[in-house]
Design an enzyme around this catalytic site. Structure first.
Site, PDB file in Angstrom:
ATOM      1  N   ASN A  50      24.866  15.945  -5.560  1.00 26.18           N
ATOM      2  CA  ASN A  50      23.565  15.134  -5.532  1.00 26.18           C
ATOM      3  C   ASN A  50      22.778  14.899  -4.399  1.00 26.18           C
ATOM      4  O   ASN A  50      22.067  13.841  -3.858  1.00 26.18           O
ATOM      5  CB  ASN A  50      24.082  13.532  -5.993  1.00 26.18           C
ATOM      6  CG  ASN A  50      24.772  13.469  -7.178  1.00 26.18           C
ATOM      7  OD1 ASN A  50      24.463  14.070  -8.124  1.00 26.18           O
ATOM      8  ND2 ASN A  50      25.788  12.779  -7.073  1.00 26.18           N
ATOM      9  N   HIS A 136      25.063   2.590 -14.733  1.00 25.19           N
ATOM     10  CA  HIS A 136      26.264   3.278 -13.880  1.00 25.19           C
ATOM     11  C   HIS A 136      27.449   2.416 -14.101  1.00 25.19           C
ATOM     12  O   HIS A 136      27.352   1.132 -14.081  1.00 25.19           O
ATOM     13  CB  HIS A 136      25.828   3.129 -12.464  1.00 25.19           C
ATOM     14  CG  HIS A 136      26.868   3.947 -11.685  1.00 25.19           C
ATOM     15  ND1 HIS A 136      27.863   3.322 -10.951  1.00 25.19           N
ATOM     16  CD2 HIS A 136      27.073   5.183 -11.463  1.00 25.19           C
ATOM     17  CE1 HIS A 136      28.808   4.289 -10.196  1.00 25.19           C
ATOM     18  NE2 HIS A 136      28.115   5.443 -10.680  1.00 25.19           N
ATOM     19  N   GLU A 179      18.766   1.330 -14.216  1.00 30.83           N
ATOM     20  CA  GLU A 179      18.473   2.346 -13.158  1.00 30.83           C
ATOM     21  C   GLU A 179      17.102   2.843 -13.125  1.00 30.83           C
ATOM     22  O   GLU A 179      16.518   2.883 -14.245  1.00 30.83           O
ATOM     23  CB  GLU A 179      19.455   3.539 -13.350  1.00 30.83           C
ATOM     24  CG  GLU A 179      20.892   3.106 -13.357  1.00 30.83           C
ATOM     25  CD  GLU A 179      22.146   4.419 -13.406  1.00 30.83           C
ATOM     26  OE1 GLU A 179      21.504   5.560 -13.324  1.00 30.83           O
ATOM     27  OE2 GLU A 179      23.104   4.066 -13.659  1.00 30.83           O
ATOM     28  N   SER A 183      21.609   8.758 -14.118  1.00 36.33           N
ATOM     29  CA  SER A 183      22.349   9.728 -13.481  1.00 36.33           C
ATOM     30  C   SER A 183      22.833  10.862 -14.368  1.00 36.33           C
ATOM     31  O   SER A 183      22.741  12.140 -13.743  1.00 36.33           O
ATOM     32  CB  SER A 183      23.512   9.264 -12.726  1.00 36.33           C
ATOM     33  OG  SER A 183      24.360   8.338 -13.592  1.00 36.33           O
ATOM     34  N   ASP A 208      18.505  -0.416  -9.795  1.00 36.72           N
ATOM     35  CA  ASP A 208      19.626   0.553  -8.948  1.00 36.72           C
ATOM     36  C   ASP A 208      18.795   2.180  -9.225  1.00 36.72           C
ATOM     37  O   ASP A 208      18.672   2.835  -9.983  1.00 36.72           O
ATOM     38  CB  ASP A 208      20.933   0.738  -9.813  1.00 36.72           C
ATOM     39  CG  ASP A 208      21.766   1.628  -8.916  1.00 36.72           C
ATOM     40  OD1 ASP A 208      21.306   2.477  -8.118  1.00 36.72           O
ATOM     41  OD2 ASP A 208      22.954   1.638  -9.468  1.00 36.72           O
ATOM     42  N   HIS A 211      19.375   7.518  -7.955  1.00 37.30           N
ATOM     43  CA  HIS A 211      18.791   8.900  -7.981  1.00 37.30           C
ATOM     44  C   HIS A 211      17.499   9.057  -8.030  1.00 37.30           C
ATOM     45  O   HIS A 211      16.896  10.245  -7.765  1.00 37.30           O
ATOM     46  CB  HIS A 211      19.500   9.457  -9.234  1.00 37.30           C
ATOM     47  CG  HIS A 211      20.793   9.481  -9.480  1.00 37.30           C
ATOM     48  ND1 HIS A 211      21.545  10.450  -8.952  1.00 37.30           N
ATOM     49  CD2 HIS A 211      21.817   8.456 -10.139  1.00 37.30           C
ATOM     50  CE1 HIS A 211      22.863  10.091  -9.589  1.00 37.30           C
ATOM     51  NE2 HIS A 211      22.803   9.129  -9.858  1.00 37.30           N
ATOM     52  N   LYS A 240      23.336  10.218  -2.018  1.00 39.74           N
ATOM     53  CA  LYS A 240      22.760  11.129  -2.955  1.00 39.74           C
ATOM     54  C   LYS A 240      21.206  11.727  -2.027  1.00 39.74           C
ATOM     55  O   LYS A 240      21.954  12.534  -1.118  1.00 39.74           O
ATOM     56  CB  LYS A 240      22.113  10.646  -4.148  1.00 39.74           C
ATOM     57  CG  LYS A 240      23.185  10.558  -5.293  1.00 39.74           C
ATOM     58  CD  LYS A 240      23.673   9.087  -5.522  1.00 39.74           C
ATOM     59  CE  LYS A 240      24.910   9.288  -6.389  1.00 39.74           C
ATOM     60  NZ  LYS A 240      25.429   7.936  -7.025  1.00 39.74           N
TER      61      LYS A 240
HETATM   62  C1  LIG Z   1      26.298   6.991  -7.386  1.00 43.12           C
HETATM   63  C2  LIG Z   1      25.645   5.749  -7.981  1.00 43.12           C
HETATM   64  C3  LIG Z   1      26.265   4.589  -7.412  1.00 43.12           C
HETATM   65  C4  LIG Z   1      27.386   4.442  -6.493  1.00 43.12           C
HETATM   66  O1  LIG Z   1      26.895   4.654  -5.481  1.00 43.12           O
HETATM   67  P1  LIG Z   1      28.176   5.199  -4.520  1.00 43.12           P
HETATM   68  O2  LIG Z   1      27.383   4.930  -2.882  1.00 43.12           O
HETATM   69  O3  LIG Z   1      28.408   6.510  -4.667  1.00 43.12           O
HETATM   70  O4  LIG Z   1      29.269   4.280  -4.281  1.00 43.12           O
HETATM   71  C5  LIG Z   1      25.517   3.488  -7.931  1.00 43.12           C
HETATM   72  N1  LIG Z   1      24.667   3.556  -9.140  1.00 43.12           N
HETATM   73  C6  LIG Z   1      24.223   4.510  -9.517  1.00 43.12           C
HETATM   74  C7  LIG Z   1      23.178   4.679 -10.491  1.00 43.12           C
HETATM   75  C8  LIG Z   1      24.722   5.869  -9.075  1.00 43.12           C
HETATM   76  O5  LIG Z   1      24.180   7.050  -9.623  1.00 43.12           O
END
Ligand SMILES: *Cc1c(COP(=O)(O)O)cnc(C)c1O
Length: 388
Positions: A50, A136, A179, A183, A208, A211, A240
């Protein structure tokens, strides 16, 4: 009574194995400034990271962290409300606020913790939480464990969300969570429509953008900037595109103050190392400055779809996440091993991470790849699909 646990554990592990869903962490070895990984001493071209902008391996970011270590020491030494918040943390928060256009930023050790902190702290018994059903695991889990009622809307389906929102009682507080970029599918949420619905229903909106931030929008500001909206709360994660680790909650003054008083993941957890916060500041600078990294991703994306044979079935997305949905877990595993034999690391993603019969190869492009790398991958993909 350990035998109770032993019987339960054996039963669960046996079932996972029988379903072809057993997982093991791979131990990889990477060299700085290279897109390759080594696993069991074999080299692979990695298409499963990522690190979209290729920052994790960049000499500039590595030396920023080293510089931070020399100046600020190794660990933060405490939680932020005790003595764990140092100058680099404050500087990073200000930089994020200015870049992303929010009053406040609060740092967390991970995106998982940030999402849990937000939902647990904000939601009450009588509230309703609306979530895209592909959100997620950190968001879903927080929703399930919180005392609020959770309702899932169909993926990216604003009509489904509108129908659920219409059932809200006027006195009920609610949050809509999506999101920015999903992801496992690499598709983008209809953020402008969701914003309109949430405003209309007086529901808080949380995005969120794990990505999207760094990859999309002007100066890499992310999915919301691209969609022309500002949510009430934005979560950005640093594992990421930022090439590091940790997360920030971007919000109003009022919400930030509330989280500082009541969010247990913030209060009772050691602050990230100050050197990491310092390196994250440099990461923000590189994201804003290096437009070429986003242009490179667009070029690689075009190259991949152009080189694949018709019928390979890769989903064309506007993000570096390129899913190839193949259905069964067995098929996904077999294609992933065929690619591995050819020197490409492409992870098979299986349930419960994705829906049943939705197993897939999740190909991710990064700015550290070259057009040549992507051409090699396309050739290999064409071959393994032909050989099936
Ligand atoms: C990776 C991810 C997370 C978690 O983040 P980390 O810092 O890896 O714990 C939360 N939300 C989404 C959409 C993600 O892809």
């Amino acid at each position: 009574m350990t035998h109770h646990y032993s019987a339960r554990i054996q039963q669960a592990l046996g079932q996972r194995k029988a379903l072809g869903l057993y997982r093991n962490p791979n131990t990889v070895c990477r060299l700085a400034n290279q897109p390759n990984i080594y696993c069991d001493e074999q080299p692979y071209l990695n298409f499963s990271s990522n690190d979209y902008l290729g920052l994790a391996q960049s000499a500039e970011l590595i030396s920023a962290w080293q510089d931070g270590l020399a100046r600020f020491g190794a660990g933060s030494g405490a939680s932020p409300l005790v003595t764990g918040q140092h100058v680099p943390h404050r500087n990073l928060e200000s930089r994020l606020c200015e870049w992303l256009g929010f009053e406040r930023a609060l740092l967390f050790s991970s995106g998982f913790a940030a999402n849990q902190a937000l939902l647990f702290t904000l939601l009450d018994d009588s509230d309703v939480l609306f979530q895209d059903r592909l959100n997620h695991a950190s968001l879903m889990e927080a929703g399930i464990l919180s005392s609020a009622v959770m309702r899932r809307f169909a993926h990216n389906d604003t009509a489904s969300l509108a129908k659920l929102l219409a059932r809200l009682a006027p006195e009920q507080a609610s949050i809509v969570v999506t999101e920015g970029v999903f992801s496992m599918d690499g598709d983008m949420s209809p953020l402008a429509d969701i914003r309109a619905l949430s405003l209309n229903a007086q529901s808080m909106m949380l995005v969120d953008d794990a990505h999207g931030c760094g990859v999309l929008g002007n100066d890499g500001r992310g999915s919301c900037e691209l969609a022309g909206i500002k949510p009430d709360i934005l979560v950005v994660t640093f594992g990421k595109a930022f090439g590091l680790q940790g997360a920030a909650v971007m919000c109003s003054q009022e919400i930030a103050e509330y989280l500082i008083q009541f969010a247990r993941h913030y209060i009772y957890s050691t602050a990230m190392p100050p050197a990491q916060a310092h390196a994250l500041g440099v990461s923000c600078e590189m994201i804003q400055r290096d437009q070429w990294r986003r242009e490179k991703l667009a070029e690689l994306s075009e190259c991949l779809s152009g080189q694949l044979k018709h019928g390979v079935g890769l989903i064309d997305t506007q993000t570096p996440i390129k899913p190839l949905v193949v259905g069964s877990s067995e098929r996904a595993l077999s294609l992933s091993s065929s690619l591995r034999r050819k020197g490409f690391w492409v992870a098979a993603i299986r349930p419960p991470t994705v829906p049943v019969n939705g197993a897939r190869l999740r190909i991710t492009l990064t700015a550290a790849h070259s057009v040549g790398h992507v051409e090699q991958l396309a050739t290999a993909l064409n071959e393994v699909m032909d050989d099936e």
